[in-house]
Design an enzyme around this catalytic site. Structure first.
Site, PDB file in Angstrom:
ATOM      1  N   CYS A  24      40.999 -60.362  66.531  1.00  0.00           N
ATOM      2  CA  CYS A  24      41.912 -60.458  65.391  1.00  0.00           C
ATOM      3  C   CYS A  24      41.817 -59.225  64.508  1.00  0.00           C
ATOM      4  CB  CYS A  24      41.616 -61.709  64.567  1.00  0.00           C
ATOM      5  SG  CYS A  24      42.449 -63.131  65.249  1.00  0.00           S
TER       6      CYS A  24
ATOM      7  N   ASN B 173      44.601 -59.092  72.394  1.00  0.00           N
ATOM      8  CA  ASN B 173      44.842 -59.732  71.120  1.00  0.00           C
ATOM      9  C   ASN B 173      45.959 -58.935  70.441  1.00  0.00           C
ATOM     10  OD1 ASN B 173      44.506 -61.016  68.497  1.00  0.00           O
ATOM     11  ND2 ASN B 173      42.510 -61.677  69.251  1.00  0.00           N
ATOM     12  N   THR B 174      46.273 -59.254  69.213  1.00  0.00           N
ATOM     13  CA  THR B 174      47.442 -58.648  68.571  1.00  0.00           C
ATOM     14  C   THR B 174      47.187 -57.202  68.143  1.00  0.00           C
ATOM     15  OG1 THR B 174      46.713 -59.591  66.493  1.00  0.00           O
ATOM     16  CG2 THR B 174      48.334 -60.840  67.753  1.00  0.00           C
TER      17      THR B 174
ATOM     18  N   CYS C  92      75.559 -41.752  79.976  1.00  0.00           N
ATOM     19  CA  CYS C  92      74.671 -40.962  80.845  1.00  0.00           C
ATOM     20  C   CYS C  92      74.905 -39.473  80.579  1.00  0.00           C
ATOM     21  CB  CYS C  92      74.898 -41.306  82.310  1.00  0.00           C
ATOM     22  SG  CYS C  92      76.596 -41.051  82.877  1.00  0.00           S
TER      23      CYS C  92
END
Lengths: 443, 435
Positions: free
Chosen positions: B138, B203-204, B352
């Site tokens: 965390c 995790n984040t 493109c």
């Protein structure tokens, strides 16, 4: 055979031959893979989704759309077929604008629902093209069931019974299976002989013997079926037609259902004769199908006359728009009085109507819609066929399990009192009746 | 039908879809709903010491969206469980008893003192949970107190705490890693050195999702202030895939089970993580966006895909893509491709052309015989793939390899049949001399 007035302007080949093909092409062409992904991306995967509640067969619509979005088209088709084995036809003919798509939260938010019907077609077409069913039959139970009528209710019932391991004999009076899917729906809604392809697909589950050209009360009897089978399902629809009961009806009025069936059975549409002027009496899908197809066959003036107002029509707003876009004129608040063929004029005389205190009443004022052909599409009735069975409002009475008043006999679809004349409702009833029959057979 | 039963570091579950330690696994009510919906297992939201922590009472989440408000990334500042330890333990015990076939893993985060770990591990064992996950990931809040990512950013701490955990429990120990580091292999190796049975990641990611330009503060804004949060959801999947692959192909960590986490939203995402070497996957944001029911799509989709490929069990495809992840220096420099525009599919948007002309190699022509027409100029095309990426029509522009023996009109050189990479390239000052 639709015939119209004697000596009237009724001809085949009103259009250049190429126009027939264009006119009767797919009403809603299939989505390409990219279009399907874009359409699927709009689904919010709602909780307790209103579209599912609105679907008579309760297909898990957000799930099948998510499965399209994640490239699992086979899984998507299974999600549909789990609830509705005629999902392919329903994707084409369901009035989605009054069912799932009307309930779609994006209809409420933006007036532009997720294209559920076309997405359903995308998934089911994909699986039917693969030619395999995502099911295998349960171990044979040794029980035998008779299903009368190979329309939506009968096909759904037979499939579910076969799935549960019962052996099924599926009877139909007509030379082809499909019922109204084959004989009762506008050709542009189900091109490419789809009804037959779907029937073949459903029957490929195995365990279902198809007996065509066998009608209840003619080649088979209910007593005989009850004697020879462990369970019987009646899903023969409504074979009778409501007459207009007006003077001169026999001169020129044809049944719209017969006209639609004849058209569906005609390979070369340029050979089909149509009047220059056509009048259709009624306000449901059949009236719209007959009127629009008359126009597409080259009729010059086509008029639908309905005895009540626009909002009372059974045909959805979308269907009404379609008719008007194709050049059909819709007149409301008028009922037929008599058929006229006096040399000077041919057609149907109508009386204006209004909502009176005691119900619908005539105003006394009349007008004539001149026509070379006239079609009645004012609903169908159960052909009694010597059935000794309890009725309710002219249709077979059933309980919550689709049991009739007779032991061992279940019923569903248009022929029962709970029917609402929709393919998708017939499918749901056939399926649920089969589940009830299965419970009874294995009790 | 494919068998998707999963055995991850000795923890069995009916499918490889676990809910990650997060708000959806905070309490019995949610977890029971998840199991009813079909999830194979959960990692219970991180437990800590009493007195339990508190959360902010303002918004906890921020987000970014696509144009149709499809949620692409979520950012949260919620901390570990804010309920008493015993309440959680009682619920865990009850749920595991009622759902014995599902994986029950308990996430833990306590201060870096062995006694704290020994104590909580003993109490978790009493619940008969299947394993623990050490939350070293965390990035917000708890890290300010020396826990979570503050541990995960120091390999020595990871090894030390993992060792304490292993010495104080018989349960399998999964070490959850933070992506907020420079090289994921170091913390992963530390977890392995400490005796960890598996790693889970990512995790984040530390993030600020947006700034409120009226109050001039980051979102989510709590009384005019904001704090960085942890970023998750589809947006972080590429970061997670790379870190999973880095561990999976590291020789020192061969065989170390990896639980893949990061933006998994569909069966396909899960299959990709597993192809790169993840033994199972954990999901959070997708459930927080659509509800638990999405696991049905994941399960059915994975099975259908496995059936279509002939895989009967998960271990038949887990890690199949790992050997094909390599270092840049080993990529074949003799592999030459050119962009090809399918004129039947082209809708003439010109995207493109303009990106190639403005930002790349001027390798697409915009007219032919005075008419709008987009075509690749082979003599300029370096095969960068940008035109493919910006083309709105899937499959319209493709990269087509030149056959060996053909001349690349850009370089004038004949395409070689043999493999050749940077390590032996003449321009490489450190090239390995050809024997």
């Amino acid at each position: 055979m639709a015939r119209g007035f004697d000596g009237a302007d009724i001809q085949a080949g009103r259009l250049p031959s190429a126009e027939y093909e264009a006119n009767f092409a797919d009403l809603h062409p299939p989505l390409s893979g990219h279009e399907a992904l874009v359409a699927a991306d709009r689904c919010y995967f709602c909780y307790d989704a209103p579209c599912v509640t609105a679907c008579p067969t309760s297909i898990d619509i957000p799930m099948f759309i998510r499965q399209i979005a994640t490239g699992n088209t086979a899984g998507s088709a299974k999600t549909i077929f789990d609830q509705n084995i005629l999902g392919g036809m329903c994707a084409r003919v369901c009035p989605t604008e009054t069912l799932c798509e009307q309930a779609c939260v994006r209809e409420m938010a933006e007036g532009k629902p997720v294209e559920i019907g076309r997405l359903q077609r995308f998934a089911t077409d994909h699986q039917m093209a693969a030619g395999t069913q995502p099911y295998t039959r349960a171990t044979p139970t040794g029980k035998r069931a008779a299903v009368v009528g190979a329309g939506p209710a009968g096909l759904a019932c037979a499939h579910r019974l076969a799935l549960h391991g019962h052996d099924v004999v599926l009877y139909d009076a007509k030379p082809k299976p499909g019922g109204l899917n084959e004989y009762g729906i506008a050709a542009y809604k189900t091109v490419g002989d789809f009804a037959q392809a779907e029937a073949d697909y459903i029957l490929s589950i195995g365990g279902i013997t198809l007996e065509l050209g066998k009608a209840l009360g003619r080649e088979i009897t209910l007593d005989g079926l009850r004697r020879d089978f462990d369970a019987v399902f009646l899903g023969m629809g409504l074979g009778g037609v409501n007459g207009l009961k007006i003077e001169g009806e026999e001169l020129a009025v044809s049944d719209a259902v017969d006209f639609i069936a004849e058209l569906r059975d005609t390979k070369d549409l340029s050979s089909l004769a149509i009047g220059r002027r056509v009048v259709v009496i009624g306000g449901g899908m059949t009236a719209v199908d007959a009127a629009v197809q008359s126009k597409l066959l080259g009729a010059e003036d086509v008029t639908i006359v309905y005895r009540r107002g626009q909002q009372d029509m059974n045909a959805s707003l979308y269907e009404q728009d379609l008719a008007q876009t194709k050049g059909v004129k819709i007149k409301h608040w008028a009922r037929p009085v008599r058929v006229i063929d006096d040399g000077a004029r041919r057609g149907v005389e109508f009386e204006y109507t209004r909502q009176g205190a005691g119900g619908l009443e005539g105003t006394g004022e009349t007008f004539v819609v001149e026509a070379d052909m006239a079609f009645a599409a004012i609903g169908q009735t159960l052909e009694p066929g010597g059935l000794d069975i309890a009725l309710d409002g002219g249709r077979i009475q059933v309980d919550d399990d689709y049991r009739t008043s007779l032991d061992g006999v279940w019923a569903g679809g248009d022929c029962v009192s709970r029917g609402d004349d929709l393919t998708v409702t017939a499918v749901a009833q056939g399926r649920d009746a089969a589940e009830a029959m299965h419970r009874a057979l294995t009790a | 039908m494919a068998d998707i039963r999963n055995d991850f570091a000795g923890i069995k579950s009916p499918n490889p879809f676990w809910l990650a330690s997060a708000p959806p696994t905070d309490k019995e009510y949610n977890v029971v709903r998840a199991f009813k919906a079909g999830w194979g297992g959960v990692v219970w939201k991180t437990l800590g010491l009493d007195p339990h922590i508190v959360n902010v009472n303002g918004p906890r989440y921020g987000a970014i969206w696509g144009a149709d408000r499809r949620l692409l990334g979520l950012n949260n500042i919620e901390l570990i469980t804010d309920r008493p330890l015993q309440t959680n333990l009682d619920e865990i015990k009850r749920v595991k008893r009622d759902w014995p076939d599902r994986a029950m893993v308990v996430s833990l985060m306590v201060p870096c003192e062995e006694v704290c770990w020994a104590d909580i591990l003993k109490r978790v064992e009493d619940t008969e949970a299947d394993g623990v996950e050490l939350n070293f990931g965390c990035p917000h809040g708890m890290s300010e107190r020396g826990m979570g990512a503050a541990v995960g950013q120091v390999p020595e701490y990871i090894e030390m705490v993992t060792r304490w955990a292993k010495q104080n429990t018989r349960m399998p120990v999964i070490v959850k890693l933070t992506p907020n580091i420079t090289d994921i292999r170091y913390p992963a190796r530390a977890a392995m050195a400490g005796g960890g049975d598996a790693v889970s990641l990512i995790n984040t990611v530390s993030s600020i999702t947006a700034v409120d330009l009226d109050v001039m503060a980051p979102e989510p804004t709590i009384d005019g202030k904001g704090s960085h949060g942890g970023y998750c959801g589809p947006a972080v999947k590429p970061i997670a895939l790379n870190m999973v692959a880095d561990i999976a192909r590291d020789a020192e960590m061969a065989g170390l089970p990896i639980s893949g986490i990061g933006g998994i939203t569909t069966w396909r995402d899960a299959a990709e993580f597993m192809a790169l070497g993840a033994g199972n996957v954990q999901v959070c944001t997708a459930a927080m966006t659509y509800g638990f029911k999405i696991v049905t799509e994941m399960i059915e989709g994975l099975k259908n895909w496995m059936d279509s490929k002939g895989y009967e069990r998960l271990d038949q495809f887990i890690g199949l893509a790992t050997p094909n992840v390599t270092d840049w220096q080993y990529l074949n420099l003799n592999y030459v491709t050119k962009a090809r525009i399918n004129q039947d599919m082209c809708i003439q948007c010109g995207r493109c052309y303009v990106v190639c002309e403005d930002t790349s190699h001027q390798a697409i022509a915009s007219t032919k015989d005075g008419k709008r027409h987009f075509e690749v100029i082979d003599a300029e095309c370096v095969a960068c793939n940008l035109c493919v990426n910006v083309c709105p029509v899937e499959g319209c522009i493709t990269m087509e390899p030149l056959a060996a023996g053909a001349v690349d009109t850009r370089t004038g050189k004949v395409v070689a049949a043999e493999y050749g990479n940077w390590t032996t390239h003449p321009n490489n000052p450190a090239k390995v001399a050809a024997e």
